[in-house]
Motif scaffolding. Structure first.
Motif, PDB file in Angstrom:
ATOM      1  N   SER A 134       9.091 -29.511 -39.250  1.00 36.06           N
ATOM      2  CA  SER A 134       8.803 -30.055 -40.576  1.00 36.06           C
ATOM      3  C   SER A 134       8.610 -28.941 -41.594  1.00 36.06           C
ATOM      4  CB  SER A 134       7.543 -30.927 -40.525  1.00 36.06           C
ATOM      5  OG  SER A 134       7.694 -31.987 -39.613  1.00 36.06           O
ATOM      6  N   PRO A 135       8.876 -29.219 -42.874  1.00 34.35           N
ATOM      7  CA  PRO A 135       8.611 -28.223 -43.921  1.00 34.35           C
ATOM      8  C   PRO A 135       7.115 -28.077 -44.166  1.00 34.35           C
ATOM      9  CG  PRO A 135       9.386 -30.272 -44.890  1.00 34.35           C
ATOM     10  CD  PRO A 135       9.488 -30.435 -43.405  1.00 34.35           C
ATOM     11  N   LEU A 136       6.756 -26.992 -44.821  1.00 33.71           N
ATOM     12  CA  LEU A 136       5.365 -26.687 -45.143  1.00 33.71           C
ATOM     13  C   LEU A 136       5.287 -26.243 -46.597  1.00 33.71           C
ATOM     14  CD1 LEU A 136       2.375 -26.025 -44.231  1.00 33.71           C
ATOM     15  CD2 LEU A 136       3.229 -23.713 -43.720  1.00 33.71           C
ATOM     16  N   VAL A 137       4.324 -26.775 -47.332  1.00 29.12           N
ATOM     17  CA  VAL A 137       4.095 -26.369 -48.722  1.00 29.12           C
ATOM     18  C   VAL A 137       2.827 -25.533 -48.798  1.00 29.12           C
ATOM     19  CG1 VAL A 137       3.752 -27.131 -51.102  1.00 29.12           C
ATOM     20  CG2 VAL A 137       5.161 -28.488 -49.576  1.00 29.12           C
ATOM     21  N   VAL A 138       2.953 -24.348 -49.388  1.00 34.66           N
ATOM     22  CA  VAL A 138       1.794 -23.513 -49.693  1.00 34.66           C
ATOM     23  C   VAL A 138       1.964 -23.041 -51.136  1.00 34.66           C
ATOM     24  CG1 VAL A 138       0.444 -21.473 -49.107  1.00 34.66           C
ATOM     25  CG2 VAL A 138       1.606 -22.737 -47.295  1.00 34.66           C
ATOM     26  N   GLY A 139       1.130 -23.549 -52.026  1.00 32.99           N
ATOM     27  CA  GLY A 139       1.253 -23.182 -53.436  1.00 32.99           C
ATOM     28  C   GLY A 139       2.556 -23.663 -54.031  1.00 32.99           C
ATOM     29  N   ASP A 140       3.298 -22.742 -54.618  1.00 36.59           N
ATOM     30  CA  ASP A 140       4.562 -23.074 -55.272  1.00 36.59           C
ATOM     31  C   ASP A 140       5.770 -22.797 -54.393  1.00 36.59           C
ATOM     32  OD1 ASP A 140       3.303 -23.901 -57.614  1.00 36.59           O
ATOM     33  OD2 ASP A 140       3.270 -21.877 -58.442  1.00 36.59           O
ATOM     34  N   GLU A 141       5.539 -22.623 -53.095  1.00 39.00           N
ATOM     35  CA  GLU A 141       6.646 -22.317 -52.185  1.00 39.00           C
ATOM     36  C   GLU A 141       6.726 -23.341 -51.054  1.00 39.00           C
ATOM     37  OE1 GLU A 141       6.054 -19.338 -54.716  1.00 39.00           O
ATOM     38  OE2 GLU A 141       4.557 -19.458 -53.105  1.00 39.00           O
ATOM     39  N   ILE A 142       7.961 -23.586 -50.583  1.00 38.28           N
ATOM     40  CA  ILE A 142       8.226 -24.394 -49.405  1.00 38.28           C
ATOM     41  C   ILE A 142       8.660 -23.440 -48.296  1.00 38.28           C
ATOM     42  CG2 ILE A 142       9.563 -26.292 -48.427  1.00 38.28           C
ATOM     43  CD1 ILE A 142       7.936 -27.162 -50.790  1.00 38.28           C
ATOM     44  N   TYR A 143       8.061 -23.586 -47.123  1.00 41.33           N
ATOM     45  CA  TYR A 143       8.433 -22.750 -45.983  1.00 41.33           C
ATOM     46  C   TYR A 143       9.068 -23.640 -44.914  1.00 41.33           C
ATOM     47  CZ  TYR A 143       5.397 -19.404 -48.297  1.00 41.33           C
ATOM     48  OH  TYR A 143       4.833 -18.560 -49.233  1.00 41.33           O
ATOM     49  N   VAL A 144      10.250 -23.256 -44.467  1.00 41.13           N
ATOM     50  CA  VAL A 144      10.925 -23.981 -43.400  1.00 41.13           C
ATOM     51  C   VAL A 144      11.358 -22.975 -42.333  1.00 41.13           C
ATOM     52  CG1 VAL A 144      11.729 -25.923 -44.797  1.00 41.13           C
ATOM     53  CG2 VAL A 144      13.134 -23.865 -44.647  1.00 41.13           C
ATOM     54  N   VAL A 145      11.315 -23.430 -41.089  1.00 43.07           N
ATOM     55  CA  VAL A 145      11.830 -22.640 -39.973  1.00 43.07           C
ATOM     56  C   VAL A 145      12.836 -23.523 -39.255  1.00 43.07           C
ATOM     57  CG1 VAL A 145      11.282 -21.401 -37.859  1.00 43.07           C
ATOM     58  CG2 VAL A 145       9.654 -21.399 -39.748  1.00 43.07           C
ATOM     59  N   ASN A 146      14.088 -23.096 -39.212  1.00 47.42           N
ATOM     60  CA  ASN A 146      15.075 -23.963 -38.581  1.00 47.42           C
ATOM     61  C   ASN A 146      15.068 -23.791 -37.060  1.00 47.42           C
ATOM     62  OD1 ASN A 146      16.678 -21.715 -37.968  1.00 47.42           O
ATOM     63  ND2 ASN A 146      18.197 -22.138 -39.556  1.00 47.42           N
ATOM     64  N   ASP A 147      15.836 -24.634 -36.403  1.00 44.91           N
ATOM     65  CA  ASP A 147      15.815 -24.691 -34.944  1.00 44.91           C
ATOM     66  C   ASP A 147      16.266 -23.380 -34.295  1.00 44.91           C
ATOM     67  OD1 ASP A 147      16.116 -27.207 -36.330  1.00 44.91           O
ATOM     68  OD2 ASP A 147      16.248 -28.164 -34.387  1.00 44.91           O
ATOM     69  N   LYS A 148      17.067 -22.586 -35.008  1.00 46.75           N
ATOM     70  CA  LYS A 148      17.605 -21.334 -34.478  1.00 46.75           C
ATOM     71  C   LYS A 148      16.739 -20.124 -34.811  1.00 46.75           C
ATOM     72  CE  LYS A 148      21.143 -23.337 -32.621  1.00 46.75           C
ATOM     73  NZ  LYS A 148      21.221 -23.470 -31.147  1.00 46.75           N
ATOM     74  N   GLY A 149      15.554 -20.364 -35.389  1.00 47.65           N
ATOM     75  CA  GLY A 149      14.614 -19.271 -35.580  1.00 47.65           C
ATOM     76  C   GLY A 149      14.712 -18.518 -36.877  1.00 47.65           C
ATOM     77  N   VAL A 150      15.325 -19.115 -37.908  1.00 49.89           N
ATOM     78  CA  VAL A 150      15.394 -18.478 -39.219  1.00 49.89           C
ATOM     79  C   VAL A 150      14.315 -19.088 -40.117  1.00 49.89           C
ATOM     80  CG1 VAL A 150      16.782 -18.042 -41.281  1.00 49.89           C
ATOM     81  CG2 VAL A 150      17.850 -17.987 -39.010  1.00 49.89           C
ATOM     82  N   ALA A 151      13.413 -18.246 -40.612  1.00 53.76           N
ATOM     83  CA  ALA A 151      12.367 -18.680 -41.527  1.00 53.76           C
ATOM     84  C   ALA A 151      12.845 -18.464 -42.957  1.00 53.76           C
ATOM     85  CB  ALA A 151      11.077 -17.900 -41.277  1.00 53.76           C
ATOM     86  N   THR A 152      12.650 -19.480 -43.801  1.00 53.92           N
ATOM     87  CA  THR A 152      13.121 -19.409 -45.186  1.00 53.92           C
ATOM     88  C   THR A 152      12.022 -19.872 -46.123  1.00 53.92           C
ATOM     89  OG1 THR A 152      15.390 -19.875 -44.471  1.00 53.92           O
ATOM     90  CG2 THR A 152      14.911 -20.163 -46.806  1.00 53.92           C
ATOM     91  N   CYS A 153      11.845 -19.157 -47.194  1.00 53.81           N
ATOM     92  CA  CYS A 153      10.907 -19.521 -48.250  1.00 53.81           C
ATOM     93  C   CYS A 153      11.704 -19.990 -49.459  1.00 53.81           C
ATOM     94  CB  CYS A 153      10.035 -18.320 -48.611  1.00 53.81           C
ATOM     95  SG  CYS A 153       8.945 -18.582 -50.037  1.00 53.81           S
ATOM     96  N   LEU A 154      11.395 -21.184 -49.955  1.00 53.51           N
ATOM     97  CA  LEU A 154      12.089 -21.755 -51.101  1.00 53.51           C
ATOM     98  C   LEU A 154      11.123 -21.941 -52.256  1.00 53.51           C
ATOM     99  CD1 LEU A 154      13.976 -24.669 -49.268  1.00 53.51           C
ATOM    100  CD2 LEU A 154      14.864 -22.380 -49.751  1.00 53.51           C
ATOM    101  N   ASP A 155      11.632 -21.806 -53.456  1.00 49.78           N
ATOM    102  CA  ASP A 155      10.856 -22.132 -54.644  1.00 49.78           C
ATOM    103  C   ASP A 155      10.709 -23.652 -54.695  1.00 49.78           C
ATOM    104  OD1 ASP A 155      10.604 -22.985 -57.604  1.00 49.78           O
ATOM    105  OD2 ASP A 155      10.196 -20.843 -57.694  1.00 49.78           O
ATOM    106  N   ALA A 156       9.479 -24.153 -54.745  1.00 46.62           N
ATOM    107  CA  ALA A 156       9.245 -25.589 -54.665  1.00 46.62           C
ATOM    108  C   ALA A 156       9.801 -26.353 -55.859  1.00 46.62           C
ATOM    109  CB  ALA A 156       7.746 -25.853 -54.529  1.00 46.62           C
ATOM    110  N   LYS A 157       9.920 -25.691 -56.999  1.00 52.18           N
ATOM    111  CA  LYS A 157      10.367 -26.391 -58.206  1.00 52.18           C
ATOM    112  C   LYS A 157      11.877 -26.391 -58.362  1.00 52.18           C
ATOM    113  CE  LYS A 157       6.030 -25.405 -60.579  1.00 52.18           C
ATOM    114  NZ  LYS A 157       5.362 -24.730 -61.740  1.00 52.18           N
ATOM    115  N   THR A 158      12.552 -25.372 -57.813  1.00 48.40           N
ATOM    116  CA  THR A 158      13.993 -25.254 -58.029  1.00 48.40           C
ATOM    117  C   THR A 158      14.808 -25.331 -56.751  1.00 48.40           C
ATOM    118  OG1 THR A 158      14.035 -22.835 -57.834  1.00 48.40           O
ATOM    119  CG2 THR A 158      13.522 -23.776 -60.013  1.00 48.40           C
TER     120      THR A 158
END
Length: 300
Positions: free
Chosen positions: A190-214
Motif C-alpha cells: 500500500s502507499p504511504l503519506v508523510v507530509g506532502d509526499e507519497i511513498y510507494v515500494v513496488n513488488d520488485k523492491g523499488v522505493a519511490t517518493c512522489l509529490d502528493a499534489k502533482t
C-alpha cells in the motif's frame, strides 16, 4: 486480515464465512456464511468497522458486490452490487481491496476500490453515492487506499499498475482523477503519506517518493528483493520489509536517505506495526518485538 473493535475480533474467511470472536473468552459470538463468491486465489480483502456495521468487499470472478454485517448479530444489514462495466474475462473482475471510511462533506463515506472502478458508498445503507473509472485496466486490487490533502491515493492493481490521486465525489462535485503515475506503482504494498509526499515500494523492491499534489517523482531508489508488505511511518522513520527478511529504515524527505538495513530470519510478508515505543515485525517463522531497552542507572 482480522479486525479488532473493542473486545470483539472480526475475521472474514471468504466462503468459509465471517466470524465474531470475544477476545476475553475466545468464544465465537456469531458466524455468517451468506456472502458467497469465487475468490479464485482465496479471500484477501480486509473488512472495516463503521459503528454497528462490518463492511466487507466481495469482488470475485463470478459476482462483485459490497456488503455490511450487523456487528451485534452477524446478519446482513445491506448488500449492494458493484455497478459499472467490467472486462469480459472473469479473471479480470476480481479484487482484494480494503475499504476506507472518510468524512466527506459532512458525512461518512466508504471509499471502496474494485476492479476497474473506485466507489463511494453510504455506510449506513449501502447506497452508491458515486463511482469513478480508472481509465485503465485495474484488477486484483490489493493495496489499501490512503487519504490526505482532500484526496484518496490508490494503486490500480496488476499488469500495469498506476498510482492515482482521486478527488472523491460529493457536495454536488463529480469524482475525478487529478494525476496518475505509473513509475514505481505497486501491485501489493500500500502507499504511504508523510507530509506532502507519497511513498510507494513496488513488488520488485523499488522505493519511490512522489509529490502528493502533482504526482511528480521526487526520487526513486532500488532497495532490493521482492516486497509484499507495506511501508509504515513511525517515530520519524519509514520501515518496510522484504521477503528475504530485510527491513529497510528510510528517513522521510525529498532526498533519499537509507538510515539502516536490519535482517531477521525468515520472510517478511506482513506490514510492521508500531505500538508505543515498540515495533512489531512478523516473519513466516516468528513474531518479533523490537524496542529500546530502558537505561540502567547505577545506585549512588
Amino acid at each position: 486480515s482480522p479486525v479488532l473493535a473493542g473486545e470483539r475480533l472480526f475475521c472474514h474467511f471468504g466462503d468459509y464465512g465471517t466470524a465474531c470472536v470475544d477476545t476475553s473468552t475466545a468464544a465465537v459470538i456469531w458466524v455468517n456464511r451468506d456472502l458467497r463468491l469465487d475468490h479464485m486465489n482465496g479471500p484477501g480483502s480486509t473488512p472495516v468497522v463503521w459503528h454497528d456495521k462490518l463492511v466487507i468487499p466481495c469482488d470475485g470472478s463470478d459476482v462483485q458486490y459490497i456488503a455490511a454485517l450487523d456487528t451485534g448479530t452477524g446478519k446482513v444489514a445491506w448488500k449492494t452490487p458493484r455497478s459499472g462495466t467490467l472486462n469480459d474475462n472473469p479473471d479480470l473482475k476480481k479484487a482484494y481491496g480494503t475499504p476506507l471510511v472518510l468524512a466527506l462533506d459532512g458525512r461518512d463515506v466508504v471509499v471502496a476500490p474494485g476492479a476497474d472502478w473506485v466507489y463511494g458508498y453510504d455506510p449506513a445503507t449501502g447506497a452508491e453515492l458515486w463511482r469513478l473509472a480508472y481509465g485503465t485496466l485495474g484488477f486484483s486490487i490489493v493495496p489499501r487506499p490512503v487519504a490526505a490533502h482532500g484526496l484518496v491515493y490508490m494503486s490500480t492493481g496488476f499488469t500495469k499498475p498506476e498510482v492515482l490521486a482521486v478527488r472523491p465525489g460529493g457536495g454536488g462535485r463529480e469524482p475525478e482523477i487529478l494525476w496518475r503515475q505509473p513509475r514505481g506503482a505497486p501491485t501489493m504494498p500500500s502507499p504511504l503519506v508523510v507530509g506532502d509526499e507519497i511513498y510507494v515500494v513496488n513488488d520488485k523492491g523499488v522505493a519511490t517518493c512522489l509529490d502528493a499534489k502533482t504526482g511528480a517523482v521526487v526520487w526513486s531508489e532500488r532497495l532490493g528483493g521482492n516486497f509484499s508488505s507495506s511501508p509504515l511511518a513511525a517515530d520519524g522513520r519509514i520501515y518496510v520489509g522484504n521477503r528475504d527478511g530485510a527491513t529497510f529504515v528510510i528517513k522521510p524527505g525529498r532526498t533519499f536517505e537509507l538510515v539502516a538495513t536490519n535482517r531477521l530470519d525468515g520472510q517478511i510478508f506482513a506490514t510492521p506495526a508500531a505500538v508505543g515505543r515498540a515495533l512489531y515485525l512478523r516473519t513466516d517463522e516468528a513474531l518479533y518485538r523490537i524496542a529500546n531497552r530502558p537505561a540502567v542507572h547505577s545506585a549512588p
